[in-house]
Enzyme design. Sequence first.
Site, short mmCIF file in Angstrom:
data_model
loop_
_atom_site.label_atom_id
_atom_site.label_comp_id
_atom_site.label_asym_id
_atom_site.label_seq_id
_atom_site.Cartn_x
_atom_site.Cartn_y
_atom_site.Cartn_z
N THR A 141 -5.20 -13.27 5.08
CA THR A 141 -6.53 -13.07 5.65
C THR A 141 -6.89 -11.58 5.69
O THR A 141 -7.91 -11.20 6.26
CB THR A 141 -6.58 -13.63 7.10
OG1 THR A 141 -5.49 -13.04 7.83
CG2 THR A 141 -6.44 -15.14 7.11
N GLY A 142 -6.06 -10.75 5.10
CA GLY A 142 -6.24 -9.30 5.22
C GLY A 142 -7.09 -8.68 4.12
O GLY A 142 -7.51 -9.34 3.17
N ALA A 193 -5.57 -8.55 0.37
CA ALA A 193 -5.62 -9.86 -0.28
C ALA A 193 -7.04 -10.10 -0.81
O ALA A 193 -7.24 -10.49 -1.97
CB ALA A 193 -5.23 -10.95 0.71
N LYS A 198 3.33 -0.75 -0.20
CA LYS A 198 3.68 0.52 0.41
C LYS A 198 3.14 0.53 1.84
O LYS A 198 2.24 -0.25 2.12
CB LYS A 198 3.13 1.68 -0.40
CG LYS A 198 1.60 1.72 -0.47
CD LYS A 198 1.08 3.02 -0.97
CE LYS A 198 0.66 3.90 0.18
NZ LYS A 198 -0.30 4.94 -0.18
N ASP A 211 3.72 0.22 -6.58
CA ASP A 211 3.08 1.53 -6.51
C ASP A 211 1.92 1.40 -7.48
O ASP A 211 2.12 1.35 -8.69
CB ASP A 211 4.04 2.63 -6.96
CG ASP A 211 3.41 4.01 -6.82
OD1 ASP A 211 2.30 4.19 -7.35
OD2 ASP A 211 4.00 4.89 -6.18
N HIS A 212 0.70 1.30 -6.95
CA HIS A 212 -0.40 0.90 -7.84
C HIS A 212 -0.67 1.95 -8.93
O HIS A 212 -1.25 1.64 -9.95
CB HIS A 212 -1.66 0.53 -7.07
CG HIS A 212 -2.50 1.68 -6.60
ND1 HIS A 212 -2.24 2.38 -5.46
CD2 HIS A 212 -3.60 2.26 -7.14
CE1 HIS A 212 -3.14 3.34 -5.31
NE2 HIS A 212 -3.98 3.30 -6.32
N GLU A 251 -9.45 13.49 -4.31
CA GLU A 251 -10.33 12.40 -3.87
C GLU A 251 -11.52 12.99 -3.13
O GLU A 251 -11.38 14.00 -2.43
CB GLU A 251 -9.58 11.49 -2.91
CG GLU A 251 -8.36 10.84 -3.49
CD GLU A 251 -7.83 9.79 -2.53
OE1 GLU A 251 -8.40 8.70 -2.47
OE2 GLU A 251 -6.86 10.10 -1.82
N ASP A 262 1.40 9.63 2.13
CA ASP A 262 0.43 8.67 1.58
C ASP A 262 0.34 8.75 0.06
O ASP A 262 0.19 7.72 -0.61
CB ASP A 262 -0.95 8.97 2.21
CG ASP A 262 -2.01 7.96 1.80
OD1 ASP A 262 -1.74 6.75 1.91
OD2 ASP A 262 -3.11 8.37 1.35
N HIS A 277 3.02 8.03 -5.21
CA HIS A 277 2.23 8.07 -6.44
C HIS A 277 2.46 9.35 -7.27
O HIS A 277 2.63 9.30 -8.49
CB HIS A 277 0.73 7.98 -6.13
CG HIS A 277 0.35 6.82 -5.28
ND1 HIS A 277 0.91 5.57 -5.44
CD2 HIS A 277 -0.52 6.69 -4.26
CE1 HIS A 277 0.38 4.73 -4.55
NE2 HIS A 277 -0.49 5.39 -3.82
N LYS A 302 -7.71 14.98 0.05
CA LYS A 302 -8.94 14.24 0.35
C LYS A 302 -10.08 15.22 0.58
O LYS A 302 -9.85 16.38 0.91
CB LYS A 302 -8.73 13.36 1.59
CG LYS A 302 -7.73 12.22 1.34
CD LYS A 302 -7.97 11.06 2.26
CE LYS A 302 -6.92 9.96 2.08
NZ LYS A 302 -7.23 9.04 0.97
N LYS A 304 -13.63 13.40 -7.67
CA LYS A 304 -12.52 12.44 -7.78
C LYS A 304 -11.90 12.62 -9.16
O LYS A 304 -12.59 12.49 -10.19
CB LYS A 304 -13.06 11.02 -7.63
CG LYS A 304 -12.12 9.91 -8.03
CD LYS A 304 -11.17 9.54 -6.91
CE LYS A 304 -10.24 8.40 -7.32
NZ LYS A 304 -9.10 8.25 -6.43
#
Length: 499
Positions: free
Chosen positions: A12-13, A16, A150, A179-180, A218, A237, A242, A342, A347
């Site tokens: 439900t997150g 997902a 992660k 690790d995307h 970013e 982070d 990454h 950030k 970007k």
Amino acid sequence: MDSMTFVLFGATGDLAKRKIYPALYNLFLDRKLPQSFSVIGLGRRALGDEVFQGNVEQSLREFSRRSVFDPSDLSAFISAFRYVPLDVTNPDDYRKLLQVVEKREQELNIPQNRMFYLSVAPEFFDTISLNINESGLGTGSGWKRLIIEKPFGHDLQSAQELNEKLSKAFQEEEIYRIDHYLGKPMVQNLEALVFANPVIGALWNNRHIANVQITASETVGVEERAGYYDQSGAIRDMFQNHMLQVLMMAAMNRPSRLNATEIREQKRSVLASLRDLPKSEVAGSIVRGQYGAGVVGGKEVPAYRDEPGIGASSLNDTFVAARLWIDEPQWEGVPFYIRTGKRIGAKSTRVVVEFKNTARDLYMTRNESTTPNLLVIEIGPNERVSFFLNGKDALNDGQIGTLNVDYSANLSNVPEAYERLIHDALRGDSTFFAHWNEVELAWKWVQPVLEAFQENQVPLQFYPAGSNGPEAADKLLAENGFKWWLDENKTALPEPLSV
Ligand SMILES: NC(=O)C1=CN([C@@H]2O[C@H](COP(=O)(O)OP(=O)(O)OC[C@H]3O[C@@H](n4cnc5c(N)ncnc54)[C@H](OP(=O)(O)O)[C@@H]3O)[C@@H](O)[C@H]2O)C=CC1
Ligand SMILES: O=C1O[C@H](COP(=O)(O)O)[C@@H](O)[C@H](O)[C@H]1O
């Protein structure tokens, strides 16, 4: 591909909804899911199957890269989904889950192959894996695999403890640590660029390369993640995972074969050869920054300390730059610079390889200056490979200028990172997942940095939102006679000839 049951904790997150359902749907449409499969979603909320299936459909409509929905495809996909209310801390709920999983396996006549995806807060990772084991969910007659999100620990010790607990229920080869960045096409392509192109591979060493710069900047700020981010900072982070993964992919030696074991071994060896940075030396090689107020994309944005949920005296790092050395003969004397932050002006995730400018002396005799050759590999938001070379400018008396050889990939409709990674995990291919050896070595290198930050040994440099980060990050390169090569908007890449 083996038929299987996909058991999703955190169904439900946010993750997902935004990533996992669209990824599964796109794999389904591309015929990359097994013929028969079952998805069991889990969360504490009391939902019935129909409401859950409706929520999944809604998330596809909102977040899938495909905009056209064929009703029969959609209903075939959605009908595979069931929902089981479960509190991750309650062992009884796992026994109920096991009954539903087995019932579905029998209905579909599929083997007991089970993929457990932990899309929940990290404090639950160990509890869940233990309960999977103890409930019998993990002892079926088929394979079991664990996909884990992660962060993997928040420092060396917590990562080791977590790994210890996971390894009571899952073997290392059964664990797929996402690790995307490793799912990004251009990160995966780093290996091919170097090893499938002898012309580049031949230059990939300290005889030809002056330095390597890895940037992930970013424009976004902390967004709605103050609770997590203020405890994590850019170092945990982005950097520990990454950025070090990109470093490994860029600097690894030629694998003898292109399989998971070999590639991960070569990556591990990069981290194993990273020169240690003792706590007392952190301030000399690492820049720690935090954004102040400024303008990003034409909009005024507040300082980090004025963001909702952030304390007025927070010392958290929203920017990190580092100089690293790899103590291997191939890279001796070549600094690797990494920076991530950030609220930077643009970007951009990229690797810039600056080659040694050995042509300089020859052309200086004619009062002409050559620019170092650069190989720029853009990882995102566009995927692009550019070579900046020198050539004669016919429009300027044949003076030397910059030639740009540019390849831009049109990847608008290629599978995105989560699709590629979930597909790999379903096939049992762990090449682009983080092995424990890499994760542990990454934390080992970062640990003194965490401690130096904690003890305030590294001055916190403020930078205006919309800038390139603190000036101290420029000094880090200037100390070695270099500068950051930026993107076109930020001026510092050589201006290509217009011919
Ligand atoms: N969102 C993102 O973009 C990214 C997230 N991640 C990682 O993915 C994981 C999930 O993140 P995200 O989806 O954003 O988190 P959310 O807070 O949106 O969702 C958390 C999920 O956990 C479930 N949950 C919470 N407590 C329990 C419990 N006691 N028992 C059972 N289920 C529980 C919630 O369901 P319910 O409320 O129904 O109990 C919900 O489905 C985290 O590890 C995060 O670090 C990683 C990269 C990006
Ligand atoms: O994992 C994370 O990555 C994103 C940046 O990912 P990208 O694919 O947009 O480059 C970052 O914003 C986030 O803070 C971090 O948790």
